[in-house]
Design a protein around this motif. Structure first.
Motif, mmCIF file in Angstrom:
data_model
loop_
_atom_site.group_PDB
_atom_site.id
_atom_site.type_symbol
_atom_site.label_atom_id
_atom_site.label_comp_id
_atom_site.label_asym_id
_atom_site.label_seq_id
_atom_site.Cartn_x
_atom_site.Cartn_y
_atom_site.Cartn_z
ATOM 1 N N GLU A 11 0.813 -1.144 -0.103
ATOM 2 C CA GLU A 11 0.086 0.194 0.196
ATOM 3 C C GLU A 11 0.784 1.346 0.147
ATOM 4 O O GLU A 11 0.572 2.321 -0.741
ATOM 5 C CB GLU A 11 -0.956 -0.037 1.223
ATOM 6 N N LYS A 12 1.825 1.365 0.741
ATOM 7 C CA LYS A 12 2.638 2.476 0.811
ATOM 8 C C LYS A 12 3.405 2.755 -0.549
ATOM 9 O O LYS A 12 3.635 3.969 -0.922
ATOM 10 C CB LYS A 12 3.938 2.375 1.902
ATOM 11 N N ASP A 13 3.683 1.846 -1.217
ATOM 12 C CA ASP A 13 4.194 1.940 -2.502
ATOM 13 C C ASP A 13 3.145 2.584 -3.521
ATOM 14 O O ASP A 13 3.716 3.589 -4.452
ATOM 15 C CB ASP A 13 4.701 0.449 -3.162
ATOM 16 N N VAL A 14 1.908 2.147 -3.482
ATOM 17 C CA VAL A 14 0.896 2.677 -4.202
ATOM 18 C C VAL A 14 0.488 4.130 -3.878
ATOM 19 O O VAL A 14 0.702 5.076 -4.762
ATOM 20 C CB VAL A 14 -0.476 2.036 -4.318
ATOM 21 N N ARG A 15 0.719 4.461 -2.693
ATOM 22 C CA ARG A 15 0.564 5.802 -2.169
ATOM 23 C C ARG A 15 1.665 6.754 -2.336
ATOM 24 O O ARG A 15 1.125 7.913 -3.124
ATOM 25 C CB ARG A 15 0.529 5.846 -0.656
ATOM 26 N N SER A 24 -3.624 6.245 -12.137
ATOM 27 C CA SER A 24 -4.388 5.163 -12.303
ATOM 28 C C SER A 24 -3.573 3.943 -11.770
ATOM 29 O O SER A 24 -2.300 4.074 -11.438
ATOM 30 C CB SER A 24 -4.719 4.787 -13.578
ATOM 31 N N ALA A 25 -4.061 2.858 -11.558
ATOM 32 C CA ALA A 25 -3.230 1.625 -11.400
ATOM 33 C C ALA A 25 -2.226 1.326 -11.978
ATOM 34 O O ALA A 25 -1.056 1.013 -11.783
ATOM 35 C CB ALA A 25 -4.205 0.488 -10.794
ATOM 36 N N PRO A 43 -8.930 -2.637 -8.428
ATOM 37 C CA PRO A 43 -9.939 -1.700 -7.836
ATOM 38 C C PRO A 43 -9.414 -1.345 -6.254
ATOM 39 O O PRO A 43 -9.620 -0.107 -6.218
ATOM 40 C CB PRO A 43 -11.025 -2.753 -7.579
ATOM 41 N N PHE A 44 -8.599 -1.991 -5.666
ATOM 42 C CA PHE A 44 -8.106 -1.823 -4.421
ATOM 43 C C PHE A 44 -6.810 -0.481 -4.625
ATOM 44 O O PHE A 44 -6.883 0.609 -3.841
ATOM 45 C CB PHE A 44 -7.467 -2.790 -3.570
ATOM 46 N N ALA A 45 -6.206 -0.881 -5.574
ATOM 47 C CA ALA A 45 -5.086 0.319 -5.762
ATOM 48 C C ALA A 45 -5.827 1.518 -6.111
ATOM 49 O O ALA A 45 -5.307 2.567 -5.861
ATOM 50 C CB ALA A 45 -4.345 -0.129 -7.066
ATOM 51 N N ARG A 46 -6.935 1.382 -7.162
ATOM 52 C CA ARG A 46 -7.546 2.747 -7.665
ATOM 53 C C ARG A 46 -8.031 3.490 -6.334
ATOM 54 O O ARG A 46 -7.941 4.792 -6.356
ATOM 55 C CB ARG A 46 -8.816 2.397 -8.604
#
Length: 56
Positions: A11-15, A24-25, A43-46
């Motif tokens: 999650e920290k990487d996506v943030r 976008s993802a 969907p979760f990454a989005r």
């Protein structure tokens, strides 16, 4: 928390990717040098990216 099991993306990487401009993802994953494989994480990454953009 792990967002993408296939690519071991947290999650920290996506943030962080969202803070760096990913909208976008697919863009977030490309920033990390990866791409979505099975797609279940998108969907979760989005949602994470949308939350980061709303907080900015």
């Amino acid at each position: 928390m792990v967002v993408c099991v296939c690519n071991a993306i947290r999650e920290k990487d996506v943030r962080e990717a969202a803070r760096c401009g990913a909208r976008s993802a697919c863009q977030a994953y490309a920033t990390l040098g990866r791409q979505a494989k099975c797609g279940q994480c998108v969907p979760f990454a989005r949602a994470i990216i949308d939350a980061e953009r709303a907080a900015a």
